[in-house]
Every structure is written in structure tokens, then in C-alpha cells.
Enzyme design. Sequence first.
Site, PDB file in Angstrom:
ATOM      1  N   CYS A  55       6.188  -5.291   0.388  1.00 52.01           N
ATOM      2  CA  CYS A  55       6.308  -3.964  -0.230  1.00 52.01           C
ATOM      3  C   CYS A  55       6.192  -2.853   0.820  1.00 52.01           C
ATOM      4  O   CYS A  55       7.092  -2.714   1.631  1.00 52.01           O
ATOM      5  CB  CYS A  55       5.285  -3.841  -1.362  1.00 52.01           C
ATOM      6  SG  CYS A  55       5.799  -2.633  -2.574  1.00 52.01           S
ATOM      7  N   GLU A 107       0.813 -11.898  -2.948  1.00 49.94           N
ATOM      8  CA  GLU A 107      -0.656 -12.038  -2.870  1.00 49.94           C
ATOM      9  C   GLU A 107      -1.329 -11.692  -4.193  1.00 49.94           C
ATOM     10  O   GLU A 107      -2.522 -11.905  -4.357  1.00 49.94           O
ATOM     11  CB  GLU A 107      -1.205 -11.165  -1.732  1.00 49.94           C
ATOM     12  CG  GLU A 107      -1.220  -9.666  -1.974  1.00 49.94           C
ATOM     13  CD  GLU A 107       0.163  -8.996  -1.918  1.00 49.94           C
ATOM     14  OE1 GLU A 107       1.176  -9.714  -1.785  1.00 49.94           O
ATOM     15  OE2 GLU A 107       0.206  -7.766  -2.032  1.00 49.94           O
ATOM     16  N   ILE A 116       5.487  -3.405  -7.659  1.00 55.26           N
ATOM     17  CA  ILE A 116       4.668  -2.217  -7.932  1.00 55.26           C
ATOM     18  C   ILE A 116       5.224  -1.046  -7.129  1.00 55.26           C
ATOM     19  O   ILE A 116       5.112  -1.020  -5.905  1.00 55.26           O
ATOM     20  CB  ILE A 116       3.190  -2.463  -7.560  1.00 55.26           C
ATOM     21  CG1 ILE A 116       2.639  -3.681  -8.314  1.00 55.26           C
ATOM     22  CG2 ILE A 116       2.353  -1.219  -7.857  1.00 55.26           C
ATOM     23  CD1 ILE A 116       1.290  -4.150  -7.820  1.00 55.26           C
ATOM     24  N   GLY A 125       0.868  -1.174   0.000  1.00 53.27           N
ATOM     25  CA  GLY A 125       0.000   0.000   0.000  1.00 53.27           C
ATOM     26  C   GLY A 125       0.896   1.213   0.000  1.00 53.27           C
ATOM     27  O   GLY A 125       1.816   1.307  -0.814  1.00 53.27           O
ATOM     28  N   HIS A 166       4.927  -8.536  -4.356  1.00 54.96           N
ATOM     29  CA  HIS A 166       3.559  -8.825  -3.891  1.00 54.96           C
ATOM     30  C   HIS A 166       3.133 -10.264  -4.173  1.00 54.96           C
ATOM     31  O   HIS A 166       2.396 -10.503  -5.129  1.00 54.96           O
ATOM     32  CB  HIS A 166       2.581  -7.913  -4.640  1.00 54.96           C
ATOM     33  CG  HIS A 166       2.613  -6.491  -4.217  1.00 54.96           C
ATOM     34  ND1 HIS A 166       1.798  -5.999  -3.220  1.00 54.96           N
ATOM     35  CD2 HIS A 166       3.340  -5.445  -4.658  1.00 54.96           C
ATOM     36  CE1 HIS A 166       2.029  -4.711  -3.068  1.00 54.96           C
ATOM     37  NE2 HIS A 166       2.961  -4.345  -3.920  1.00 54.96           N
ATOM     38  N   SER A 178       3.385   3.151   2.637  1.00 56.79           N
ATOM     39  CA  SER A 178       3.947   2.964   3.977  1.00 56.79           C
ATOM     40  C   SER A 178       3.725   4.161   4.893  1.00 56.79           C
ATOM     41  O   SER A 178       3.558   3.999   6.108  1.00 56.79           O
ATOM     42  CB  SER A 178       5.437   2.627   3.888  1.00 56.79           C
ATOM     43  OG  SER A 178       6.144   3.644   3.218  1.00 56.79           O
ATOM     44  N   ARG A 219      12.839   3.485  -0.636  1.00 53.40           N
ATOM     45  CA  ARG A 219      11.476   3.490  -1.193  1.00 53.40           C
ATOM     46  C   ARG A 219      11.484   3.861  -2.676  1.00 53.40           C
ATOM     47  O   ARG A 219      12.348   4.594  -3.136  1.00 53.40           O
ATOM     48  CB  ARG A 219      10.607   4.498  -0.441  1.00 53.40           C
ATOM     49  CG  ARG A 219      10.349   4.092   0.980  1.00 53.40           C
ATOM     50  CD  ARG A 219       9.501   5.125   1.697  1.00 53.40           C
ATOM     51  NE  ARG A 219       8.208   5.285   1.050  1.00 53.40           N
ATOM     52  CZ  ARG A 219       7.406   6.325   1.248  1.00 53.40           C
ATOM     53  NH1 ARG A 219       7.763   7.298   2.051  1.00 53.40           N
ATOM     54  NH2 ARG A 219       6.239   6.395   0.632  1.00 53.40           N
TER      55      ARG A 219
HETATM   56  N1  GLN Z   1       5.669   2.996  -2.857  1.00 54.42           N
HETATM   57  C1  GLN Z   1       5.033   2.504  -1.659  1.00 54.42           C
HETATM   58  C2  GLN Z   1       5.734   3.066  -0.399  1.00 54.42           C
HETATM   59  O1  GLN Z   1       6.789   3.625  -0.484  1.00 54.42           O
HETATM   60  C3  GLN Z   1       5.044   0.986  -1.623  1.00 54.42           C
HETATM   61  C4  GLN Z   1       4.271   0.439  -2.820  1.00 54.42           C
HETATM   62  C5  GLN Z   1       3.610  -0.883  -2.589  1.00 54.42           C
HETATM   63  O2  GLN Z   1       3.375  -1.310  -1.467  1.00 54.42           O
HETATM   64  N2  GLN Z   1       3.269  -1.535  -3.685  1.00 54.42           N
HETATM   65  O3  GLN Z   1       5.184   2.965   0.645  1.00 54.42           O
END
Ligand code: GLN
Length: 192
Positions: A77, A176, A137, A46, A174, A48, A103
Site C-alpha cells: 500500500c 499483514e 484500505i 500507512g 495489506h 506515503s 494514490r
Molecule cells: N492512502 C495512503 C497513501 O496514499 C496509503 C494507504 C495505506 O497504506 N493503507 O499513502
Amino acid sequence: MKIGVLALQGDFAEHIVMLRSLGAQGVEVRLPAHLDGLDGLIIPGGESTTIGKLATDFQLMEPLREFGKSHAIWGTCAGAIFLSKDVSRRQPLLGLMDIKVARNAFGRQVDSFEADLDIAELKQATDTTHPYHAVFIRAPIIEEVRGNAKVLSKLEDGRIVAAQEGHLLATSFHPELTNDTRFHEYFLSLAS
Ligand code: GLN
């Protein structure tokens, strides 16, 4: 097995579907009391910063740190970022895993990609030989693995994308979002 999935933000529902397909009980965690009786916890992908902010607002930071001392936790992630000790910027972190994370290390959303990974521990644990197809992602990379943490998987160019420290697991990608259940099986083995 009863596994919680932190359900503050991100793709927690997909993790629950996968856990249930493996015969485990998957439950949503939003409050400290929801950690009672769990064998392990998954922190989904998601954003962070949002997960950290909501975990602070819901007074989950200390209960999660306490839980992680004696239970398996897997961050995928954004979850891996939240689990780490160091992201080179200020944002709420659990600081449970001795890894340094960068990140958005592959660029923007459009630079998302997929790659086949060779993960010896995973193949051994599930008695399989085929590579693991991973979905990235806006993914982080694990820049450094420190202390007792060890590398589980690297991309061909050497960048680390999965690490483990005892019962703690971090993946940049990911699992999932694929049909391959091996990573969830591996996590269940850590949680049992
Ligand atoms: N770019 C998001 C972050 O820095 C992580 C992306 C993801 O969980 N797919 O929190």
C-alpha cells in the site's frame, strides 16, 4: 532469514508478527545501520508522504536505494507508493520500481473494501489453489507497469493491484492484516 520492516510510520508491527509466525527473524528498521545483515525489507502501509518525509529526515533515502539494488524489498500500500518511480505528484519516492501508481484510487477511507484475487505465481510458489483474500484500505492502484516490471494480479475490472520487478514486490493491499501467510512466504522466497 532476517527481514527488516521499515518502522517509521504505519502498520509495521503486524508485518513483524507475520514474519515471526513463519520462523523468520523480523526486525524494525529506523536508521541506516539497521539495514546491515538483512536479507530483505518490507515497507508497510500507512501514509506515503509521512513515510517519505521521515525517511528523508532520518537520512534513509540513499541507503534504502542502495539496499534495493541487491536485496528484496516489498512495499504494501503506502510502501508500494514509496517504492515506485512515478505517482504524478511531488513527494519523496525511492524510485526503485518501474511502476506508475495512483494514490487513493478507490476513494476515501470509507471506500475501503476486500476482494478475492487469483494470483498464479502465489499459488504456484505455495502449492495451493484457493484465491487470495485481499484487504484494500484507501488503496492505490498500479496504473502502469513499465520496463522489466510485470503484473502479478488484477481486479476483475482490470485494475492492477500487485506487481513484481525481479526481487522487488508491490501490492496495493495489506497481506499483514489477514491470516493468510502466503504473500509473506512468497516474499521470503524472493529474499532467500
Ligand atoms: N492512502 C495512503 C497513501 O496514499 C496509503 C494507504 C495505506 O497504506 N493503507 O499513502
